[in-house]
Motif scaffolding. Structure first.
Motif, PDB file in Angstrom:
ATOM      1  N   ALA A 203      -4.891  13.973  22.562  1.00 39.94           N
ATOM      2  CA  ALA A 203      -5.485  12.649  22.751  1.00 39.94           C
ATOM      3  C   ALA A 203      -6.784  12.535  21.968  1.00 39.94           C
ATOM      4  N   GLU A 204      -7.595  13.580  22.017  1.00 41.33           N
ATOM      5  CA  GLU A 204      -8.858  13.577  21.282  1.00 41.33           C
ATOM      6  C   GLU A 204      -8.603  13.472  19.787  1.00 41.33           C
ATOM      7  N   TYR A 205      -7.616  14.202  19.315  1.00 42.68           N
ATOM      8  CA  TYR A 205      -7.283  14.213  17.887  1.00 42.68           C
ATOM      9  C   TYR A 205      -6.802  12.847  17.406  1.00 42.68           C
ATOM     10  N   PHE A 206      -5.822  12.286  18.087  1.00 42.17           N
ATOM     11  CA  PHE A 206      -5.245  11.026  17.631  1.00 42.17           C
ATOM     12  C   PHE A 206      -6.143   9.823  17.902  1.00 42.17           C
ATOM     13  N   ASN A 207      -7.061   9.941  18.846  1.00 45.54           N
ATOM     14  CA  ASN A 207      -7.975   8.835  19.124  1.00 45.54           C
ATOM     15  C   ASN A 207      -9.216   8.837  18.238  1.00 45.54           C
ATOM     16  N   ALA A 208      -9.335   9.830  17.380  1.00 44.54           N
ATOM     17  CA  ALA A 208     -10.520   9.915  16.526  1.00 44.54           C
ATOM     18  C   ALA A 208     -10.473   8.952  15.351  1.00 44.54           C
ATOM     19  N   SER A 209      -9.285   8.415  15.035  1.00 40.95           N
ATOM     20  CA  SER A 209      -9.161   7.498  13.913  1.00 40.95           C
ATOM     21  C   SER A 209      -8.442   6.227  14.343  1.00 40.95           C
ATOM     22  N   VAL A 210      -8.529   5.207  13.506  1.00 41.05           N
ATOM     23  CA  VAL A 210      -7.875   3.925  13.790  1.00 41.05           C
ATOM     24  C   VAL A 210      -6.380   4.070  13.537  1.00 41.05           C
ATOM     25  N   ALA A 211      -5.590   3.665  14.502  1.00 40.16           N
ATOM     26  CA  ALA A 211      -4.129   3.790  14.391  1.00 40.16           C
ATOM     27  C   ALA A 211      -3.611   3.086  13.140  1.00 40.16           C
ATOM     28  N   ASP A 212      -2.698   3.733  12.456  1.00 42.56           N
ATOM     29  CA  ASP A 212      -2.015   3.174  11.283  1.00 42.56           C
ATOM     30  C   ASP A 212      -2.944   2.938  10.093  1.00 42.56           C
ATOM     31  N   SER A 213      -4.091   3.627  10.048  1.00 41.11           N
ATOM     32  CA  SER A 213      -5.009   3.447   8.907  1.00 41.11           C
ATOM     33  C   SER A 213      -4.850   4.550   7.860  1.00 41.11           C
ATOM     34  N   ARG A 214      -3.992   5.515   8.125  1.00 39.22           N
ATOM     35  CA  ARG A 214      -3.856   6.658   7.227  1.00 39.22           C
ATOM     36  C   ARG A 214      -3.232   6.266   5.886  1.00 39.22           C
ATOM     37  N   ARG A 215      -3.808   6.807   4.807  1.00 36.80           N
ATOM     38  CA  ARG A 215      -3.268   6.664   3.461  1.00 36.80           C
ATOM     39  C   ARG A 215      -3.357   8.027   2.777  1.00 36.80           C
ATOM     40  N   ASP A 216      -2.312   8.404   2.032  1.00 31.63           N
ATOM     41  CA  ASP A 216      -2.251   9.731   1.425  1.00 31.63           C
ATOM     42  C   ASP A 216      -2.182   9.671  -0.090  1.00 31.63           C
ATOM     43  N   MET A 217      -2.538  10.779  -0.703  1.00 25.66           N
ATOM     44  CA  MET A 217      -2.360  10.965  -2.135  1.00 25.66           C
ATOM     45  C   MET A 217      -1.944  12.408  -2.397  1.00 25.66           C
ATOM     46  N   MET A 218      -0.988  12.590  -3.279  1.00 21.30           N
ATOM     47  CA  MET A 218      -0.588  13.914  -3.721  1.00 21.30           C
ATOM     48  C   MET A 218      -0.575  13.906  -5.242  1.00 21.30           C
ATOM     49  N   ALA A 219      -1.240  14.885  -5.849  1.00 16.11           N
ATOM     50  CA  ALA A 219      -1.366  14.893  -7.296  1.00 16.11           C
ATOM     51  C   ALA A 219      -1.229  16.292  -7.864  1.00 16.11           C
ATOM     52  N   ARG A 220      -0.864  16.351  -9.136  1.00 13.80           N
ATOM     53  CA  ARG A 220      -0.848  17.608  -9.867  1.00 13.80           C
ATOM     54  C   ARG A 220      -2.205  17.779 -10.547  1.00 13.80           C
ATOM     55  N   VAL A 221      -2.841  18.912 -10.316  1.00 14.03           N
ATOM     56  CA  VAL A 221      -4.130  19.199 -10.933  1.00 14.03           C
ATOM     57  C   VAL A 221      -3.874  19.769 -12.322  1.00 14.03           C
ATOM     58  N   THR A 222      -4.418  19.122 -13.331  1.00 13.14           N
ATOM     59  CA  THR A 222      -4.202  19.572 -14.714  1.00 13.14           C
ATOM     60  C   THR A 222      -5.360  20.398 -15.259  1.00 13.14           C
TER      61      THR A 222
ATOM     62  N   ALA B  56       1.901  23.961  13.374  1.00  9.67           N
ATOM     63  CA  ALA B  56       1.896  24.911  14.485  1.00  9.67           C
ATOM     64  C   ALA B  56       0.665  24.724  15.361  1.00  9.67           C
ATOM     65  N   THR B  57      -0.470  24.448  14.738  1.00  6.74           N
ATOM     66  CA  THR B  57      -1.701  24.210  15.497  1.00  6.74           C
ATOM     67  C   THR B  57      -1.580  22.943  16.341  1.00  6.74           C
ATOM     68  N   LEU B  58      -1.017  21.898  15.768  1.00  5.38           N
ATOM     69  CA  LEU B  58      -0.843  20.648  16.512  1.00  5.38           C
ATOM     70  C   LEU B  58       0.075  20.845  17.713  1.00  5.38           C
ATOM     71  N   GLU B  59       1.121  21.644  17.530  1.00  4.68           N
ATOM     72  CA  GLU B  59       2.067  21.874  18.622  1.00  4.68           C
ATOM     73  C   GLU B  59       1.439  22.646  19.776  1.00  4.68           C
ATOM     74  N   LYS B  60       0.444  23.470  19.461  1.00  2.00           N
ATOM     75  CA  LYS B  60      -0.209  24.284  20.488  1.00  2.00           C
ATOM     76  C   LYS B  60      -1.324  23.544  21.219  1.00  2.00           C
ATOM     77  N   MET B  61      -1.683  22.360  20.751  1.00  2.10           N
ATOM     78  CA  MET B  61      -2.770  21.620  21.388  1.00  2.10           C
ATOM     79  C   MET B  61      -2.380  21.187  22.796  1.00  2.10           C
ATOM     80  N   THR B  62      -3.375  21.143  23.657  1.00  2.00           N
ATOM     81  CA  THR B  62      -3.147  20.618  24.999  1.00  2.00           C
ATOM     82  C   THR B  62      -3.035  19.101  24.920  1.00  2.00           C
ATOM     83  N   ALA B  63      -2.612  18.488  26.012  1.00  2.00           N
ATOM     84  CA  ALA B  63      -2.499  17.026  26.046  1.00  2.00           C
ATOM     85  C   ALA B  63      -3.857  16.384  25.784  1.00  2.00           C
ATOM     86  N   ALA B  64      -4.911  16.974  26.348  1.00  2.00           N
ATOM     87  CA  ALA B  64      -6.260  16.427  26.156  1.00  2.00           C
ATOM     88  C   ALA B  64      -6.700  16.548  24.697  1.00  2.00           C
ATOM     89  N   GLU B  65      -6.375  17.674  24.072  1.00  2.00           N
ATOM     90  CA  GLU B  65      -6.742  17.868  22.667  1.00  2.00           C
ATOM     91  C   GLU B  65      -5.969  16.917  21.758  1.00  2.00           C
TER      92      GLU B  65
END
Length: 257
Positions: free
Chosen positions: A233-252, A222-231
């Motif tokens: 651009a600022e958000y997506f330009n802050a990191s290198v394109a296609d460099s994202r890697r994720d992890m999801m884990a169960r905390v024991t 919802a926050t991303l959808e409310k961002m202006t075009a400038a915001e």
């Protein structure tokens, strides 16, 4: 908290950002106290999962609980990866201190007993030493839940812009969700000992239950959808394109002060 990363998914910034560590409160006016986290990950054959978990309960948890009691540590976590890959890690643990000495004291204690059978059975192992200066967490005792780590490479020429952008555009939403109890911790980690690209940044999030992953993802979307075009651009330009890697884990196991 946690890198919960590189091998587990290191860095941060997500197109939909749906990253134990340390519970020091974050202030939007003053930087949080730096915390240091050691992350140890293993690729354990499925046939040895139960034995690995039993050894962790018997040999790891008592050591980090002692560190929590004597003030050496401010948090720890054990986790099991939920999304597996052929070369990825299946299990891991983290422990966090406000000092490098606190982290290494615990490492020395853990190594006194030598390598455990479950660790020897692992086909792959890697460690990370992380530092975080932006984090907010709640006190937790005997905690479980879920861990999400979202890593990306910041722009190498302006790595500080990444954290500044997240702080400006997303931390208000993070704080709102934290206050509502949707998450017990959020923070941004970077490597203290560079085992990968120095520009790697990781957003680390801990949830008390699976339902709250949906609540967090909805709030961030919802926050991303409310961002202006400038915001945007600022958000997506802050990191290198296609460099994202994720992890999801169960905390024991988890605890934090």
């Amino acid at each position: 908290m946690f890198r919960r990363g590189m091998g587990v998914a290191v860095g941060v910034l997500a197109a939909i950002l749906v990253i134990l560590i340390s519970p020091t409160a974050f202030s939007q006016k003053e930087p949080a106290q730096a915390t240091y986290t050691y992350v140890s990950e293993f690729q354990v054959p499925r046939a040895h999962w139960a034995a690995f978990a039993e050894e962790e309960e018997k040999n790891f948890v008592p050591v980090v609980e002692k560190g929590m009691a004597d003030g050496s540590l401010v948090a720890y976590t054990t986790f099991e990866n939920l999304v597996h890959s052929p070369d990825g890690y299946t299990h891991g643990a983290t422990w966090t201190s406000t000092s490098i000495a606190g982290v290494l004291k615990t490492l020395d204690e853990l190594r006194k007993g030598g390598a455990r059978a479950g660790q020897v059975s692992a086909t792959k192992h890697e460690d990370y030493f992380m530092v975080s200066t932006l984090h907010h967490g709640s006190p937790v005792s005997n905690g479980t839940g879920y861990l999400r780590v979202i890593c990306s490479n910041a722009k190498a020429d302006k790595p500080g812009a990444f954290v500044a952008t997240i702080k400006k555009l997303l931390v208000p939403t993070f704080e709102d969700q934290f206050k509502k109890g949707v998450v017990t911790y959020y923070g941004i980690d970077e490597q203290y000992v560079n085992a990968g690209a120095p520009s790697t940044r990781c957003v680390v999030i801990m949830y008390p239950n699976a339902e709250n992953l949906d609540k967090w993802a909805g709030a961030v979307s919802a926050t991303l959808e409310k961002m202006t075009a400038a915001e945007r651009a600022e958000y997506f330009n802050a990191s290198v394109a296609d460099s994202r890697r994720d992890m999801m884990a169960r905390v024991t196991h988890s605890a934090s002060k």
